[in-house]
Design an enzyme around this catalytic site. Structure first.
Site, PDB file in Angstrom:
ATOM      1  N   LYS A 129       5.324  10.444   1.815  1.00 49.36           N
ATOM      2  CA  LYS A 129       6.097   9.329   1.249  1.00 49.36           C
ATOM      3  C   LYS A 129       7.235   8.909   2.186  1.00 49.36           C
ATOM      4  O   LYS A 129       8.161   9.675   2.428  1.00 49.36           O
ATOM      5  CB  LYS A 129       6.685   9.745  -0.101  1.00 49.36           C
ATOM      6  N   LYS A 278      -1.207   0.949  -5.476  1.00 48.73           N
ATOM      7  CA  LYS A 278      -1.161   0.057  -6.645  1.00 48.73           C
ATOM      8  C   LYS A 278      -2.559  -0.103  -7.242  1.00 48.73           C
ATOM      9  O   LYS A 278      -2.750  -0.001  -8.463  1.00 48.73           O
ATOM     10  CB  LYS A 278      -0.581  -1.300  -6.250  1.00 48.73           C
TER      11      LYS A 278
END
Length: 315
Positions: A129, A278
């Site tokens: 991340k 997403k």
């Protein structure tokens, strides 16, 4: 009966590219997002809002690092809680103001939220991340050698630069899910799981904070399932998910089945650090619930819920 929609807002709703990220800029951006959320509430939807925190967490980590000669530096899980308080306050304030301007009295609550993860998640061994600003390769190497940061090249072929990366474990469960359900039942617009939630692990009957940043969209899926949402809506800076991105044959994805979306995902159309998570979160929600997910831009949220635009994934 009113539809319950979980709205997952991208970081661009809070700090836009090229901005310093001052309080004034963030309030202005959140004001725009809040106006759109108020419109959805006025249209009759019950709403839960979750949001990213990448820029804010990155900035706070720099502040921790620079200030540790004067005060103790705080770990990443505590920084996550700090960003939930910061961004939650900003959304509360602007939502309350915009409801007031619309002549409505709607309670707005932000909840500091913990999210259960597996302490043995592989991302703790190979962090993925990105947080904080972009660096040159030389700057990144210096940070790696001097401060022990884990650094990786950012989206090779798409963005130039290097970034610090931290563990991003998979979300398993929302610790405060019953409290969130109670808030929804009271009629409140609820802001929860900011920045993907504060990662915690189980230690016997205790829960212990663990350093990492959970993907906001993946937590959005777990949150939406936990509260029985009818729609998971992921809002970003484009009206549709796109295939053949930045190529002459670029094409918008409209209404599709989850199987069709999976095929496009497997063909590699959606980048790992951008649209990929997403799409993955949206498909997980549809597969688990049989309901629909929507990916669209903030200003098209109402039209997308009405089926007029956006990438709408159904079973």
């Amino acid at each position: 009966m009113k539809e319950l929609v979980v709205i997952a807002l991208g970081g661009n709703a809070i700090k836009q590219a090229g901005e310093e990220g001052t309080a004034q800029q963030q309030f202005a951006n959140i004001d725009i997002a809040s106006k759109e959320i108020v419109k959805l509430s006025q249209a009759g939807y019950k709403l839960v809002v979750t949001h990213g925190n990448g820029p804010q967490a990155g900035n706070l980590l720099i502040q921790q690092e620079e200030g540790k000669k004067l005060v103790p530096a705080l770990p990443l899980n505590v920084v996550g809680g700090m960003t939930q308080g910061q961004i939650g306050y900003m959304f509360q304030n602007r939502l309350q103001n915009n409801f007031s301007l619309a002549g409505k009295s709607v309670p707005v609550v932000s909840l500091v939220t913990q999210v259960l993860v597996d302490k043995d998640d592989p991302d703790f061994q190979d962090p993925s991340k990105p947080v904080g600003p972009f660096y040159t390769e030389a700057e990144a190497t210096s940070l790696k050698n001097d401060k022990g940061y884990v650094v990786k090249e950012a989206k090779p072929g798409v963005e130039k630069g290097w970034r610090r990366v931290v563990p991003s474990p998979e979300p398993i469960d929302i610790v405060e899910k019953e409290a969130i359900k109670s808030l929804i039942g009271s009629g409140a617009v609820t802001i929860a799981c900011g920045g993907g939630g504060i990662p915690v692990k189980k230690d016997g009957k205790q829960i212990i904070g663990i350093e990492g940043v959970i993907d906001k969209d993946k937590t959005g899926n777990v949150l939406a399932q936990s509260v029985g949402a009818d729609v998971l809506m992921i809002l970003t800076d484009v009206e549709h998910a796109l295939i053949n991105y930045n190529k002459p044959n670029q094409e918008a994805v409209g209404a599709v089945s989850v199987e069709q979306m999976q095929k496009l995902y497997d063909e590699g159309h959606f980048l790992g650090g951008s649209m990929g998570p997403k799409v993955e979160a949206a498909m997980r929600f549809v597969r688990s619930t049989g309901k629909k997910s929507i990916i669209t831009s903030l200003d098209k949220a109402g039209d997308a819920l009405a089926g007029k635009t956006g990438t709408i994934i159904s079973a």
